[in-house]
Write a protein that holds these residues in place. Structure first.
Motif, PDB file in Angstrom:
ATOM      1  N   PHE A  42     -14.910-149.322  -2.602  1.00  0.00           N
ATOM      2  CA  PHE A  42     -15.756-148.159  -2.377  1.00  0.00           C
ATOM      3  C   PHE A  42     -17.164-148.384  -2.922  1.00  0.00           C
ATOM      4  O   PHE A  42     -18.148-147.911  -2.335  1.00  0.00           O
ATOM      5  CB  PHE A  42     -15.128-146.922  -3.019  1.00  0.00           C
ATOM      6  N   HIS A  44     -18.671-151.275  -2.992  1.00  0.00           N
ATOM      7  CA  HIS A  44     -19.350-152.129  -2.016  1.00  0.00           C
ATOM      8  C   HIS A  44     -19.813-151.313  -0.805  1.00  0.00           C
ATOM      9  O   HIS A  44     -20.878-151.580  -0.243  1.00  0.00           O
ATOM     10  CB  HIS A  44     -18.420-153.260  -1.572  1.00  0.00           C
ATOM     11  N   TYR A  45     -19.005-150.361  -0.396  1.00  0.00           N
ATOM     12  CA  TYR A  45     -19.435-149.474   0.691  1.00  0.00           C
ATOM     13  C   TYR A  45     -20.755-148.812   0.341  1.00  0.00           C
ATOM     14  O   TYR A  45     -21.682-148.741   1.165  1.00  0.00           O
ATOM     15  CB  TYR A  45     -18.380-148.391   0.930  1.00  0.00           C
ATOM     16  N   GLN A  46     -20.844-148.277  -0.884  1.00  0.00           N
ATOM     17  CA  GLN A  46     -22.058-147.556  -1.272  1.00  0.00           C
ATOM     18  C   GLN A  46     -23.267-148.486  -1.327  1.00  0.00           C
ATOM     19  O   GLN A  46     -24.375-148.095  -0.952  1.00  0.00           O
ATOM     20  CB  GLN A  46     -21.854-146.889  -2.629  1.00  0.00           C
ATOM     21  N   HIS A 298     -22.122-139.840  -3.512  1.00  0.00           N
ATOM     22  CA  HIS A 298     -22.625-140.808  -2.538  1.00  0.00           C
ATOM     23  C   HIS A 298     -24.105-140.988  -2.839  1.00  0.00           C
ATOM     24  O   HIS A 298     -24.942-140.162  -2.470  1.00  0.00           O
ATOM     25  CB  HIS A 298     -22.418-140.305  -1.111  1.00  0.00           C
ATOM     26  N   TRP A 416     -14.632-149.582   7.335  1.00  0.00           N
ATOM     27  CA  TRP A 416     -16.093-149.448   7.383  1.00  0.00           C
ATOM     28  C   TRP A 416     -16.511-148.319   8.319  1.00  0.00           C
ATOM     29  O   TRP A 416     -17.406-147.526   7.992  1.00  0.00           O
ATOM     30  CB  TRP A 416     -16.703-150.767   7.822  1.00  0.00           C
ATOM     31  N   PHE A 419     -15.957-144.957   6.708  1.00  0.00           N
ATOM     32  CA  PHE A 419     -16.958-144.636   5.686  1.00  0.00           C
ATOM     33  C   PHE A 419     -18.288-144.233   6.312  1.00  0.00           C
ATOM     34  O   PHE A 419     -18.890-143.229   5.919  1.00  0.00           O
ATOM     35  CB  PHE A 419     -17.159-145.834   4.759  1.00  0.00           C
ATOM     36  N   THR A 420     -18.748-145.005   7.266  1.00  0.00           N
ATOM     37  CA  THR A 420     -20.085-144.756   7.816  1.00  0.00           C
ATOM     38  C   THR A 420     -20.141-143.574   8.769  1.00  0.00           C
ATOM     39  O   THR A 420     -21.193-142.940   8.914  1.00  0.00           O
ATOM     40  CB  THR A 420     -20.595-146.011   8.534  1.00  0.00           C
TER      41      THR A 420
END
Length: 779
Positions: A42, A44-46, A298, A416, A419-420
């Protein structure tokens, strides 16, 4: 072969256990391994897709900004620590500029050390002061306002929120609550995280403030100090308290309380929601939460418009107009490391985490770890893991790898995309890691099984098949499976004629006799392997071979025919070697000649040995008939005799002559047998065609009972190139007997096999030894 089957089962068992174990790890998370992996994903997503900054005042009418006492403010206004009077001035300035609420992020835990009364206390400790000086100091301080009182007065003039810290150090302090926190649907206390103690602001400040909130942040499910969540509600000393973000909204909205909605454990009928806090309502604003009452942050990258140096507010800088209509947080980053926190996108001021959380609440922008996420990840791993395991067992490593790449790619893309596009926190790494573990275990076991299979196949067939066919079996070991199967084969049986006579001169010299057998078997084996056959077994001085088993080949009968011709040709150098060896050993030399039978038909092929002694072989009519033709060959003279089914397959490829019609058990009509005399070149020669034409005439006259004509044609055949004297002797003897004892009216020219196998009955020898008995090959 049992080892290979055991390895197959072991591969399934180990990979299945790994899959089950990984599912358990995902569910129960011993030692927090799964949580650490998820949080890293998570984070890395941010980093890859931070929240795009949007000013919340555009959509909600309420902005968020923080005023920071930074180093520039210290240089321009004065050194740290600032007196509380300066914070009072800052508060008055913010309200004069139109701020909706002021939130003090750091708590004012201790009285202001720069207040006159506090300063006098410091001077009173100085032993050099006399009583007169002390009295004058006390008199002067008594006429000055207390700094904390000045700040309290400023706080009382507007909507201000003070802060307190929650700690894990137990104490009996109780927070001042400015508004009730109520719950609908159940008891909220069991779901809210509890802290052992607290550090409040001064009671004089808390009492006059409009709100009082907890400044404590959370690392989320992990315990690594990285701030990922803001708990909107927390519990301390038996009290439910709001966070700074929630209290700031309540005060700015003028709401009189905070309402939470709870789902009971026994009423969890809504898909995707665990029992716990569902949402928090403050005034006309509603915030969905995790079951523990928290929200995921976020983060955005640094946004300059989000903060304002304190000196600009105190100095009436034009930028201070940004405070209008905003919830203003006040902080002091000059306090050092305590004022900063670690986040997934790097270190930032603690106050900014609160500000960013408030932005998300005003924008309705929420990261979400759905309650169905973990079950969905587990189901995906279970389904794809079982499919991957099935492919590893049935289709092999390459197909399983292709499927694994597709499954891993889809899961990574799915996480991915979630998330996006949906702001869902779905972890693809744990399912992907589980798939990789299943694949590595399964493929390793497959490799071990493949190596064991290859060793087994090479040990069983290294001397029975050509190398290319062994490689084919390694790639397709099912062809050599122990279970029997029906297969169309071509069987060849070859043996030395009168082998006992050939072996007789060796007497008791076992070593020389073994060398003789090996010298005969060697070229026969070479001929079989060269023409893609399988050596079935060695019998005395001969060999049995199969084609089209275990490796399939469409032209197997043709290859058997070529192998038979090659065997006959190979005898010439063998005989030369045997003759030289006989001369050196001073023993008689008897040349070696062969009897070869070939037939095509269905057979059962597979392990025909024992459970612990693997022996791939074939049984069936074609195998028996080839062996029968080999025994009959010496009676007819030619070295190679071919059955009718084999002849039908290769009639245009070789020089073949019909030599008889036999009655055979299991066959409805006559069984025609043929002499294989040569390759297609010989078959196309005029001399062979003349012989073939004469043979056809011979059998036509013989079967029409025209004995004289048949006898004459037999005499003519003896003069032609390629003639077979033993065969004509056989037919002359038959004609003689049939003339003496005419056959019945229904006689069809079919001969009984028993007569051929019993010389006493057939009397073919007509008083002289046959050339075959002396080892002479008549071709």
């Amino acid at each position: 072969m049992k080892t290979i089957q055991l390895l197959r089962r072991l591969a399934a068992a180990l990979a299945g256990l790994a899959l089950a174990g990984w599912l358990v790890l995902m569910q129960y998370d011993p030692a927090g391994i799964a949580t650490s992996v998820r949080l890293t994903v998570f984070d890395h997503y941010q980093n890859a897709a931070p929240r795009a900054y949007r000013d919340p005042s555009v959509s909600s009418g309420t902005g968020v900004i923080y005023v920071d006492v930074d180093r520039a403010s210290l240089q321009l206004i004065g050194p740290w620590p600032w007196p509380r009077t300066r914070f009072a001035t800052l508060t008055d300035k913010a309200f004069s500029l139109g701020a909706r609420a002021v939130v003090f992020e750091p708590p004012f835990e201790w009285p202001d050390a720069t207040s006159p009364a506090e300063a006098v206390q410091e001077w009173l400790a100085n032993p050099e002061l006399d009583m007169d000086q002390i009295a004058r100091l006390q008199e002067a301080a008594g006429g000055l306002p207390d700094n904390d009182s000045v700040l309290a007065n400023a706080i009382s003039r507007g909507p201000v929120v003070t802060a307190f810290s929650l700690t894990d150090e137990s104490n009996s302090l109780v927070p001042v609550r400015k508004a009730p926190v109520s719950a609908r649907g159940g008891d909220i206390a069991q779901f809210i995280p509890e802290r052992a103690g607290m550090s409040p602001s001064l009671k004089s400040l808390e009492d006059v403030a409009s709100g009082n909130g907890a400044r404590t942040l959370s690392s989320g499910p992990g315990d690594d100090g990285v701030i990922r969540q803001v708990p909107l509600l927390q519990r301390v000393s038996g009290n439910i308290v709001p966070s700074l973000s929630v209290e700031a909204v309540r005060v700015a909205e003028g709401a009189r309380g905070i309402l939470s909605f709870v789902t009971k454990p026994d009423a969890n009928l809504e898909f995707g929601r665990r029992p716990g806090v569902q949402r928090i309502v403050v005034g006309n604003k509603e915030f969905p939460t995790d079951p523990d009452g928290g929200l995921w942050l976020h983060y955005t990258k640094d946004e300059p418009t989000r903060h304002l140096p304190a000196w600009k507010v105190l100095g009436d800088h034009p930028d201070s107009d940004r405070l209008k209509g905003a919830i203003v947080f006040v902080s002091a980053t000059v306090q050092g490391a305590e004022a900063f926190v670690e986040t997934p996108i790097g270190k930032m001021p603690r106050v900014e985490a609160h500000v960013q959380m408030l932005e998300q609440m005003l924008l309705g922008h929420y990261l979400w770890r759905p309650d169905w996420a973990l079950p969905a990840e587990q189901v995906y791993l279970l389904v794809t893991g079982v499919a991957l395991l099935a492919l590893l067992i049935t289709a092999g490593t390459i197909w399983a790898a292709l499927f694994g790449v597709l499954a891993i790619g889809s899961m990574l893309w799915g996480g991915w995309f979630a998330f996006t596009s949906k702001l869902w926190l779905i972890d693809p790494v744990l399912p992907v890691t589980g798939l990789i573990i299943v694949f590595l275990i399964g493929s390793t076991m497959n490799l071990m099984r493949r190596n064991a299979t290859e060793r087994f196949i090479r040990s069983q067939f290294s001397d029975r098949l050509s190398p290319k066919h062994i490689n084919t079996l390694v790639r397709n070991p099912e062809a050599a499976a122990p279970s029997g199967r029906g297969s169309m084969v071509t069987a060849l049986s070859a043996d030395v004629r009168a082998f006992h006579r050939v072996a007789e001169p060796f007497g008791e010299d076992a070593q020389s006799l073994a060398s003789l057998v090996n010298n005969i078997h060697e070229p026969l084996t070479r001929c079989v392997l060269r023409h893609d056959g399988m050596v079935d077994r060695f019998v005395g001085g001969g060999i049995n071979a199969l084609w089209n088993a275990p490796v399939e080949r469409t032209d197997h009968t043709i290859q058997a025919g070529h192998a038979a011709l090659r065997m006959v040709a190979e005898l010439e150098p063998v005989n030369r070697d045997l003759e030289r060896e006989a001369q050196r050993a001073h023993r008689p030399f008897i040349p070696v000649s062969m009897s070869i039978g070939i037939e095509r038909g269905m057979a059962v092929v597979g392990n025909l040995g024992a459970e612990k002694v693997y022996d791939f072989s074939g049984i069936g009519g074609a195998v028996n008939e080839a062996q029968l033709l080999q025994r009959l060959s010496r009676q007819y003279g030619p070295a190679i005799i071919v059955g009718a089914d084999a002849r039908d397959e290769i009639k245009d490829k070789f020089a073949l002559l019909e030599i008889d019609q036999l009655r055979l058990d299991g066959r409805i009509g006559p069984w025609r047998v043929y002499a294989l005399l040569g390759d297609p070149i010989m078959g196309a020669s005029p001399k062979f065609k003349a012989l073939d034409e004469a043979h056809n005439a011979l059998f036509k006259a013989y079967r029409a009972r025209e004995w004289n004509t048949a006898r004459q044609i037999s005499a003519q055949c003896r003069k032609l190139s390629g003639a077979i004297p033993t065969l004509y002797d056989l037919y002359d003897e038959r004609i003689k007997r049939l003339e003496a004892n005419p056959p019945a009216d229904d006689w069809d020219g079919v001969h009984e096999i028993a007569d051929l196998l019993s010389p006493a009955k057939s009397k073919v020898s007509i008083g002289k030894p046959e050339p075959a008995e002396l080892g002479e090959a008549q071709v």
